[in-house]
Scaffold this motif. Structure first.
Motif, PDB file in Angstrom:
ATOM      1  N   PRO A 233       7.785  12.289  13.084  1.00 29.80           N
ATOM      2  CA  PRO A 233       8.513  13.546  13.281  1.00 29.80           C
ATOM      3  C   PRO A 233       9.578  13.743  12.203  1.00 29.80           C
ATOM      4  O   PRO A 233      10.068  12.770  11.616  1.00 29.80           O
ATOM      5  CB  PRO A 233       9.154  13.374  14.666  1.00 29.80           C
ATOM      6  N   PRO A 234       9.955  14.984  11.936  1.00 30.83           N
ATOM      7  CA  PRO A 234      10.981  15.249  10.910  1.00 30.83           C
ATOM      8  C   PRO A 234      12.344  14.731  11.341  1.00 30.83           C
ATOM      9  O   PRO A 234      12.608  14.521  12.530  1.00 30.83           O
ATOM     10  CB  PRO A 234      10.973  16.775  10.799  1.00 30.83           C
ATOM     11  N   LEU A 235      13.209  14.542  10.365  1.00 31.87           N
ATOM     12  CA  LEU A 235      14.544  14.008  10.633  1.00 31.87           C
ATOM     13  C   LEU A 235      15.551  15.082  11.021  1.00 31.87           C
ATOM     14  O   LEU A 235      16.703  14.766  11.321  1.00 31.87           O
ATOM     15  CB  LEU A 235      15.053  13.245   9.403  1.00 31.87           C
ATOM     16  N   ASP A 236      15.125  16.341  11.014  1.00 35.76           N
ATOM     17  CA  ASP A 236      16.068  17.426  11.324  1.00 35.76           C
ATOM     18  C   ASP A 236      15.770  18.075  12.674  1.00 35.76           C
ATOM     19  O   ASP A 236      16.001  19.264  12.869  1.00 35.76           O
ATOM     20  CB  ASP A 236      16.048  18.476  10.214  1.00 35.76           C
ATOM     21  N   MET A 237      15.263  17.286  13.622  1.00 35.54           N
ATOM     22  CA  MET A 237      14.966  17.839  14.945  1.00 35.54           C
ATOM     23  C   MET A 237      16.229  18.167  15.728  1.00 35.54           C
ATOM     24  O   MET A 237      16.212  19.001  16.633  1.00 35.54           O
ATOM     25  CB  MET A 237      14.108  16.852  15.752  1.00 35.54           C
ATOM     26  N   PHE A 238      17.341  17.491  15.400  1.00 38.85           N
ATOM     27  CA  PHE A 238      18.584  17.690  16.133  1.00 38.85           C
ATOM     28  C   PHE A 238      19.685  18.135  15.164  1.00 38.85           C
ATOM     29  O   PHE A 238      19.673  17.747  13.993  1.00 38.85           O
ATOM     30  CB  PHE A 238      19.003  16.395  16.838  1.00 38.85           C
ATOM     31  N   PRO A 239      20.640  18.940  15.630  1.00 31.27           N
ATOM     32  CA  PRO A 239      21.734  19.391  14.762  1.00 31.27           C
ATOM     33  C   PRO A 239      22.527  18.208  14.209  1.00 31.27           C
ATOM     34  O   PRO A 239      22.590  17.140  14.827  1.00 31.27           O
ATOM     35  CB  PRO A 239      22.598  20.248  15.696  1.00 31.27           C
ATOM     36  N   THR A 240      23.128  18.407  13.066  1.00 28.63           N
ATOM     37  CA  THR A 240      23.892  17.329  12.438  1.00 28.63           C
ATOM     38  C   THR A 240      25.080  16.892  13.284  1.00 28.63           C
ATOM     39  O   THR A 240      25.563  15.764  13.149  1.00 28.63           O
ATOM     40  CB  THR A 240      24.392  17.773  11.052  1.00 28.63           C
ATOM     41  N   SER A 241      25.552  17.765  14.156  1.00 26.97           N
ATOM     42  CA  SER A 241      26.685  17.425  15.016  1.00 26.97           C
ATOM     43  C   SER A 241      26.260  16.668  16.270  1.00 26.97           C
ATOM     44  O   SER A 241      27.102  16.168  17.018  1.00 26.97           O
ATOM     45  CB  SER A 241      27.427  18.704  15.429  1.00 26.97           C
ATOM     46  N   ASP A 242      24.966  16.569  16.499  1.00 28.10           N
ATOM     47  CA  ASP A 242      24.439  15.927  17.706  1.00 28.10           C
ATOM     48  C   ASP A 242      24.382  14.414  17.512  1.00 28.10           C
ATOM     49  O   ASP A 242      24.099  13.941  16.409  1.00 28.10           O
ATOM     50  CB  ASP A 242      23.030  16.472  17.990  1.00 28.10           C
ATOM     51  N   PRO A 243      24.648  13.628  18.566  1.00 23.73           N
ATOM     52  CA  PRO A 243      24.511  12.167  18.451  1.00 23.73           C
ATOM     53  C   PRO A 243      23.105  11.725  18.038  1.00 23.73           C
ATOM     54  O   PRO A 243      22.928  10.622  17.523  1.00 23.73           O
ATOM     55  CB  PRO A 243      24.844  11.668  19.862  1.00 23.73           C
ATOM     56  N   LEU A 244      22.114  12.604  18.247  1.00 22.81           N
ATOM     57  CA  LEU A 244      20.737  12.268  17.882  1.00 22.81           C
ATOM     58  C   LEU A 244      20.354  12.779  16.495  1.00 22.81           C
ATOM     59  O   LEU A 244      19.171  12.764  16.137  1.00 22.81           O
ATOM     60  CB  LEU A 244      19.765  12.840  18.920  1.00 22.81           C
ATOM     61  N   SER A 245      21.307  13.194  15.718  1.00 23.47           N
ATOM     62  CA  SER A 245      21.011  13.671  14.365  1.00 23.47           C
ATOM     63  C   SER A 245      20.289  12.585  13.567  1.00 23.47           C
ATOM     64  O   SER A 245      20.738  11.441  13.502  1.00 23.47           O
ATOM     65  CB  SER A 245      22.308  14.056  13.650  1.00 23.47           C
ATOM     66  N   GLY A 246      19.170  12.952  12.968  1.00 20.72           N
ATOM     67  CA  GLY A 246      18.400  12.002  12.166  1.00 20.72           C
ATOM     68  C   GLY A 246      17.459  11.123  12.954  1.00 20.72           C
ATOM     69  O   GLY A 246      16.781  10.260  12.387  1.00 20.72           O
ATOM     70  N   VAL A 247      17.385  11.336  14.264  1.00 20.49           N
ATOM     71  CA  VAL A 247      16.491  10.535  15.108  1.00 20.49           C
ATOM     72  C   VAL A 247      15.064  11.061  14.988  1.00 20.49           C
ATOM     73  O   VAL A 247      14.830  12.267  15.065  1.00 20.49           O
ATOM     74  CB  VAL A 247      16.953  10.579  16.584  1.00 20.49           C
ATOM     75  N   ASN A 248      14.115  10.156  14.785  1.00 22.36           N
ATOM     76  CA  ASN A 248      12.689  10.531  14.801  1.00 22.36           C
ATOM     77  C   ASN A 248      11.846   9.513  15.563  1.00 22.36           C
ATOM     78  O   ASN A 248      10.628   9.517  15.478  1.00 22.36           O
ATOM     79  CB  ASN A 248      12.151  10.708  13.379  1.00 22.36           C
TER      80      ASN A 248
END
Length: 259
Positions: A233-248
């Protein structure tokens, strides 16, 4: 969220064998039996090559753990053994489960690679109680994921203590063969004067492959090829402000012994 997945059909995994006509003349088996065995061995060989390639590609798809998970360089470190390396740390599996929950894992989880994760899970499967009275088998039943030793992954990492953590569906294997491409349908249904192209699938894993049979003045050459690529999955599924930013849902974990 945006991503485009592509695969290069010119980048192939290949296995090739050649035989002289006399090899068949003096063979004590039927030609069909002999060729079928050679095909099975070629399928095993190409699957082995794909396994190494897949592991090497998979570890390059690393995403982030959630920002509130304690990591070292975005590697989750799990102290599976107590000092001395004999007694198990009863907290390592619940702690790792918590890390995956914080990171939003929501499907069956695979931890593949390090021997120590696998051995610790096996000890807990056969364990009774720690000195603190904790039932190890109960912990495994409640928190256990799939912990597997995977030499392809440890070879790719170059480190026997590292594992790849992922969940069902996060990693996908793309394949391309001429025999399964609609625009090549007319080509594969006809043979040349000295060649034929046959679409096959491997016996164990069902990976599509092309088998090219070619006769060069009495020398039969069988070439098995396929193009593969692992994607996540892409690394931009969650906003940069979200604790899950960069999660794939492709992460690193390291097993170690507590000091």
């Amino acid at each position: 969220m945006s991503v485009t997945y592509t695969i290069d059909p010119c980048e192939k995994v290949k296995v090739k064998e050649s035989y002289e006509w006399i090899d068949f003349q003096y063979n004590c088996r039927t030609q069909a039996d002999y060729l079928n065995k050679r095909l099975m061995l070629m399928m095993n060989a190409i699957e082995e090559k794909i396994a190494y390639k897949t592991a090497a590609e998979s570890i390059l798809l690393q995403g982030n753990w959630a920002s509130d998970v304690t990591t070292t360089g975005d590697v989750y470190r799990a102290g599976v053994w107590k000092s001395g390396g004999y007694d198990i740390n009863a907290r390592w599996m619940p702690d790792m489960k918590m890390a995956t929950m914080q990171t939003g894992y929501c499907s069956p989880i695979l931890v593949a690679g390090a021997m120590d994760f696998y051995k610790a899970a096996q000890v807990m499967n056969s364990g009774c109680c720690t000195s603190a009275g904790v039932d190890l088998a109960s912990i495994l039943a409640n928190f256990g994921e799939a912990y597997e030793w995977d030499p392809y992954v440890t070879t790719a990492f170059g480190n026997n203590q590292y594992s790849l953590v992922t969940q069902l569906g996060a990693l996908q294997l793309l394949t391309y063969t001429a025999g399964t491409a609609p625009n090549f349908e007319g080509f594969i249904n006809m043979g040349g004067t000295n060649f034929e192209l046959h679409p096959l699938t491997t016996m164990r894993y069902g990976i599509p492959v092309d088998l090219l049979l070619k006769n060069d003045c009495g020398t039969l050459t069988m070439t098995m090829t396929t193009s593969t690529k692992v994607v996540a999955p892409p690394l931009d599924m969650f906003p940069t402000s979200d604790p899950l930013s960069g999660v794939n849902y492709v992460n690193y974990a390291e097993a170690y012994t507590l000091s």
